[in-house]
Motif scaffolding. Sequence first.
Motif: not given
Length: 239
Positions: A139-146
């Motif tokens: 989810l942390i990795s996804k947060s950068f894209l989001d």
Amino acid sequence: MPVGPIVNALAVFLGGLIGAFLGEKIPERLRIALPLTFGAASMGMGVNLIVKLHMLPPVVLSLIIGSAIGELIKLEKGIEWCAQRVRGPVERLFSGGGSSLDSKSFMEKFVGIVVLFCASGTGIFGALNEGMTGDFTVLISKSFLDFFTAAIFATALGYLVMTVAIPQFVILLALFLSAGFILPVVTPEMIADFTACGGMIMLVTGFRISGIKSFPVANMLPALLLVMPVSQLWTHFVG
């Protein structure tokens, strides 16, 4: 503590806030080109998830039944209705932060990003995985894209993009809390078909965001609730 859901929702909120604030200051060619890139990224992630499927028939059946249910209950229309109700007060609160798009174009893109942020396979898996293992890196990795996705779309859609963080947080938190009950009773095959179903929804979401074809992606979401039990029944009775 649900670190991943909190960070992911904050990323969408801050990205939407910064993007709407900067607005016209971001070059137009960047505001046009990057959503196409995000759409392509969504399609790529969708394909990556689809290839993990265990059996195609239960996934297709779930999508057909789920889409029919979504159409009958007018799920996408419900999201659009909520967005229209919230849009006015938000734009009045942040004067000058409204969207320059017409209503149809606005809803086309807004519903697409609601699905992208709230119902992506990466987010669902990440929340479930953190709930079971405590590992919030997905989810942390996804947060950068989001964060960057929200910022770019907010330049066109305005401050309303920030509000997507609310349903996103609720959904990810619910998945985080329910992970301990869900994962012990599902099989790897069920998870694989669930992942593939989410991948197909992400694929058509990418088409919608890129402006290629306006799939009713929100109406397809009930398929995510059906695919694991349908997969299990198919395996039991058909093999």
